[in-house]
Write a protein that holds these residues in place. Structure first.
Motif, PDB file in Angstrom:
ATOM      1  N   LEU A  32       0.850  -1.192   0.000  1.00  0.00           N
ATOM      2  CA  LEU A  32       0.000   0.000   0.000  1.00  0.00           C
ATOM      3  C   LEU A  32       0.881   1.236   0.000  1.00  0.00           C
ATOM      4  O   LEU A  32       2.037   1.185   0.424  1.00  0.00           O
ATOM      5  CB  LEU A  32      -0.915   0.017   1.232  1.00  0.00           C
ATOM      6  CG  LEU A  32      -1.842  -1.187   1.429  1.00  0.00           C
ATOM      7  CD1 LEU A  32      -2.556  -1.091   2.781  1.00  0.00           C
ATOM      8  CD2 LEU A  32      -2.863  -1.280   0.302  1.00  0.00           C
ATOM      9  N   HIS A  33       0.329   2.350  -0.468  1.00  0.00           N
ATOM     10  CA  HIS A  33       1.107   3.586  -0.463  1.00  0.00           C
ATOM     11  C   HIS A  33       0.198   4.802  -0.445  1.00  0.00           C
ATOM     12  O   HIS A  33      -1.010   4.707  -0.694  1.00  0.00           O
ATOM     13  CB  HIS A  33       2.033   3.657  -1.692  1.00  0.00           C
ATOM     14  CG  HIS A  33       1.294   3.807  -2.988  1.00  0.00           C
ATOM     15  ND1 HIS A  33       0.803   2.736  -3.713  1.00  0.00           N
ATOM     16  CD2 HIS A  33       0.969   4.922  -3.707  1.00  0.00           C
ATOM     17  CE1 HIS A  33       0.215   3.157  -4.811  1.00  0.00           C
ATOM     18  NE2 HIS A  33       0.298   4.490  -4.830  1.00  0.00           N
ATOM     19  N   ILE A  34       0.800   5.934  -0.119  1.00  0.00           N
ATOM     20  CA  ILE A  34       0.142   7.239  -0.165  1.00  0.00           C
ATOM     21  C   ILE A  34       0.940   8.125  -1.104  1.00  0.00           C
ATOM     22  O   ILE A  34       2.171   8.190  -1.001  1.00  0.00           O
ATOM     23  CB  ILE A  34       0.082   7.881   1.241  1.00  0.00           C
ATOM     24  CG1 ILE A  34      -0.900   7.123   2.129  1.00  0.00           C
ATOM     25  CG2 ILE A  34      -0.304   9.358   1.158  1.00  0.00           C
ATOM     26  CD1 ILE A  34      -0.909   7.591   3.579  1.00  0.00           C
ATOM     27  N   ARG A  35       0.270   8.773  -2.017  1.00  0.00           N
ATOM     28  CA  ARG A  35       0.939   9.705  -2.936  1.00  0.00           C
ATOM     29  C   ARG A  35       1.152  11.038  -2.248  1.00  0.00           C
ATOM     30  O   ARG A  35       0.223  11.702  -1.814  1.00  0.00           O
ATOM     31  CB  ARG A  35       0.105   9.887  -4.196  1.00  0.00           C
ATOM     32  CG  ARG A  35       0.098   8.673  -5.116  1.00  0.00           C
ATOM     33  CD  ARG A  35      -0.799   8.903  -6.305  1.00  0.00           C
ATOM     34  NE  ARG A  35      -0.861   7.737  -7.176  1.00  0.00           N
ATOM     35  CZ  ARG A  35      -1.799   7.542  -8.097  1.00  0.00           C
ATOM     36  NH1 ARG A  35      -2.764   8.449  -8.246  1.00  0.00           N
ATOM     37  NH2 ARG A  35      -1.784   6.461  -8.850  1.00  0.00           N
ATOM     38  N   ILE A  36       2.419  11.431  -2.158  1.00  0.00           N
ATOM     39  CA  ILE A  36       2.766  12.709  -1.555  1.00  0.00           C
ATOM     40  C   ILE A  36       2.790  13.812  -2.603  1.00  0.00           C
ATOM     41  O   ILE A  36       2.452  14.966  -2.341  1.00  0.00           O
ATOM     42  CB  ILE A  36       4.132  12.613  -0.843  1.00  0.00           C
ATOM     43  CG1 ILE A  36       4.089  11.512   0.227  1.00  0.00           C
ATOM     44  CG2 ILE A  36       4.507  13.941  -0.214  1.00  0.00           C
ATOM     45  CD1 ILE A  36       3.025  11.709   1.272  1.00  0.00           C
ATOM     46  N   SER A  37       3.182  13.459  -3.803  1.00  0.00           N
ATOM     47  CA  SER A  37       3.207  14.386  -4.936  1.00  0.00           C
ATOM     48  C   SER A  37       3.066  13.552  -6.203  1.00  0.00           C
ATOM     49  O   SER A  37       2.877  12.340  -6.160  1.00  0.00           O
ATOM     50  CB  SER A  37       4.515  15.194  -4.948  1.00  0.00           C
ATOM     51  OG  SER A  37       5.619  14.340  -5.185  1.00  0.00           O
ATOM     52  N   GLU A  38       3.173  14.204  -7.344  1.00  0.00           N
ATOM     53  CA  GLU A  38       3.049  13.494  -8.619  1.00  0.00           C
ATOM     54  C   GLU A  38       4.119  12.423  -8.775  1.00  0.00           C
ATOM     55  O   GLU A  38       3.901  11.387  -9.405  1.00  0.00           O
ATOM     56  CB  GLU A  38       3.133  14.485  -9.776  1.00  0.00           C
ATOM     57  CG  GLU A  38       1.933  15.405  -9.905  1.00  0.00           C
ATOM     58  CD  GLU A  38       0.668  14.646 -10.243  1.00  0.00           C
ATOM     59  OE1 GLU A  38       0.777  13.588 -10.905  1.00  0.00           O
ATOM     60  OE2 GLU A  38      -0.424  15.091  -9.844  1.00  0.00           O
ATOM     61  N   SER A  39       5.286  12.660  -8.180  1.00  0.00           N
ATOM     62  CA  SER A  39       6.402  11.732  -8.377  1.00  0.00           C
ATOM     63  C   SER A  39       6.826  10.989  -7.113  1.00  0.00           C
ATOM     64  O   SER A  39       7.625  10.053  -7.190  1.00  0.00           O
ATOM     65  CB  SER A  39       7.617  12.497  -8.932  1.00  0.00           C
ATOM     66  OG  SER A  39       7.987  13.544  -8.059  1.00  0.00           O
ATOM     67  N   ASP A  40       6.312  11.405  -5.942  1.00  0.00           N
ATOM     68  CA  ASP A  40       6.754  10.799  -4.685  1.00  0.00           C
ATOM     69  C   ASP A  40       5.604  10.090  -3.978  1.00  0.00           C
ATOM     70  O   ASP A  40       4.434  10.519  -4.067  1.00  0.00           O
ATOM     71  CB  ASP A  40       7.333  11.862  -3.742  1.00  0.00           C
ATOM     72  CG  ASP A  40       8.564  12.525  -4.327  1.00  0.00           C
ATOM     73  OD1 ASP A  40       9.365  11.808  -4.945  1.00  0.00           O
ATOM     74  OD2 ASP A  40       8.707  13.754  -4.163  1.00  0.00           O
ATOM     75  N   GLN A  41       5.944   9.029  -3.276  1.00  0.00           N
ATOM     76  CA  GLN A  41       4.952   8.319  -2.481  1.00  0.00           C
ATOM     77  C   GLN A  41       5.591   7.746  -1.220  1.00  0.00           C
ATOM     78  O   GLN A  41       6.800   7.610  -1.122  1.00  0.00           O
ATOM     79  CB  GLN A  41       4.305   7.192  -3.302  1.00  0.00           C
ATOM     80  CG  GLN A  41       5.259   6.091  -3.728  1.00  0.00           C
ATOM     81  CD  GLN A  41       4.565   5.060  -4.615  1.00  0.00           C
ATOM     82  OE1 GLN A  41       3.717   5.399  -5.443  1.00  0.00           O
ATOM     83  NE2 GLN A  41       4.916   3.806  -4.448  1.00  0.00           N
ATOM     84  N   VAL A  42       4.743   7.439  -0.261  1.00  0.00           N
ATOM     85  CA  VAL A  42       5.167   6.872   1.010  1.00  0.00           C
ATOM     86  C   VAL A  42       4.542   5.496   1.141  1.00  0.00           C
ATOM     87  O   VAL A  42       3.333   5.327   0.931  1.00  0.00           O
ATOM     88  CB  VAL A  42       4.729   7.771   2.185  1.00  0.00           C
ATOM     89  CG1 VAL A  42       4.972   7.081   3.517  1.00  0.00           C
ATOM     90  CG2 VAL A  42       5.457   9.107   2.145  1.00  0.00           C
ATOM     91  N   ALA A  43       5.359   4.509   1.477  1.00  0.00           N
ATOM     92  CA  ALA A  43       4.847   3.157   1.658  1.00  0.00           C
ATOM     93  C   ALA A  43       4.049   3.063   2.968  1.00  0.00           C
ATOM     94  O   ALA A  43       4.409   3.673   3.978  1.00  0.00           O
ATOM     95  CB  ALA A  43       5.992   2.157   1.666  1.00  0.00           C
TER      96      ALA A  43
END
Length: 357
Positions: free
Chosen positions: A332-343
């Motif tokens: 699973l992940h959360i999108r922080i920006s268009e290019s970055d995400q947090v697991a």
């Protein structure tokens, strides 16, 4: 008499001599071989950590109709105290419950403390709630009070402390005892054993317990999030959270055999259907977090980009998320920006019933 003195207390405020307890009617006493009044010492090492919960407040509800009045509004049975029999350790009971709206969604989460009735002035209940909704809770109770003989009064002079063990051996090295005295009430947290004890007092919590030290409040919230315990309106947004999705049954916070209460229909129907597809789960975030943290309501996504749920609240890299149970074993992940995400890694708390794991 001890509980009566506690309830009368002293003048509100914490800045001067007027705040100190009036103990002329009940002399202080210490237990034999103890450096704290609520337990015994067996080592020199700190066994307990005390956390001052300034974000929690107490509301006293008393009167001849207090019990039936609260029963019609709460999801759980009341923590009725045992019979006061002049024992050295008066019985104190605590219970966890939610107030619901008519749609069956959570309004306020509370811990209730049933007080031994040595006299009318000493009977009744303390309701521990989120400080930010104390006024709203009073209005909610007043709405349903009608002609009932019930008195509601905030108790700002009393402070709420959480007490957690510093080690698994704390109960053996410095055991605590449930009791009510002239200066404090100590009882086990009714939600789950991993949340330790609750202490209500005007004094400094660590001074009342054997081998206790002041704890960092961030450590308390980190522990709470790791165990999947929601507390307050950040974790349980009023009118949004559903009680069974919020694991109210796991936290001993609902009775399915008690009489009617506001919001009961949806809760009971969901329970008897036996299908809960989403639950509030502890999560760990891995990656570079935004400066302000992950916002409440942020979408949690599967590897394919499908919605798995929403982040609810947290501290640092731990928190709570409402997730579809079928998705929690995959990445699973959360999108922080268009290019970055947090697991996002979800876990099932060890204290949950085995059948749900």
């Amino acid at each position: 008499m001890a509980v009566a003195t506690l309830l009368r207390g002293a003048a509100p405020g914490r800045g001067g001599p007027a705040w100190r307890w009036r103990l002329h009617a009940v002399p202080r006493r210490r237990l034999a071989h103890s450096s704290g009044r609520f337990g015994r010492d067996r080592t020199d090492r700190a066994a307990w950590a005390c956390f001052l919960l300034d974000e929690r407040s107490l509301l006293r509800v008393r009167g001849p109709d207090a019990a039936p009045f609260l029963l019609g509004l709460l999801t759980n049975e009341l923590p009725l105290p045992g019979s006061p029999d002049h024992a050295a350790t008066p019985p104190v009971r605590a219970a966890y419950a939610h107030f619901l709206n008519v749609q069956g969604r959570t309004l306020y989460d509370v811990i209730l403390y049933g007080l031994p009735g040595y006299a009318e002035e000493a009977s009744g209940f303390f309701l521990e709630c989120d400080s930010s909704v104390l006024g709203a809770l009073q209005k909610h109770l007043a709405l349903y009070k009608i002609r009932r003989k019930v008195t509601m009064e905030p108790r700002p002079e009393l402070r709420v402390w959480a007490v957690l063990p510093n080690s698994p051996q704390a109960d053996q090295t410095a055991p605590l005892q449930e009791r009510a005295e002239a200066t404090a009430i100590l009882t086990r947290d009714p939600r789950t054993a991993c949340m330790g004890w609750r202490l209500l007092t005007q004094e400094e919590g660590p001074a009342l317990l054997p081998r206790a030290q002041l704890g960092d409040l961030q450590d308390y919230h980190t522990h709470r999030y790791q165990q999947g315990i929601p507390e307050g309106v950040r974790d349980l947004p009023p009118g949004v959270a559903l009680p069974l999705e919020s694991n109210l049954a796991f936290m001993n916070g609902v009775s399915f055999t008690k009489g009617c209460y506001i919001g009961q229909e949806l809760t009971t129907r969901t329970h008897h259907m036996g299908v809960i597809r989403k639950r509030l789960l502890p999560v760990r975030l891995t990656g570079l977090l935004p400066a302000g943290g992950v916002g409440p309501g942020t979408a949690v996504l599967t590897a394919s980009g499908q919605a798995a749920g929403k982040f609810r609240a947290g501290q640092g890299n731990v928190g709570l998320a409402l997730l579809r149970l079928e998705t929690i074993k995959g990445p699973l992940h959360i999108r922080i920006s268009e290019s970055d995400q947090v697991a996002v890694t979800a876990s099932v708390p060890g204290w949950w019933p085995v059948a749900t794991k």
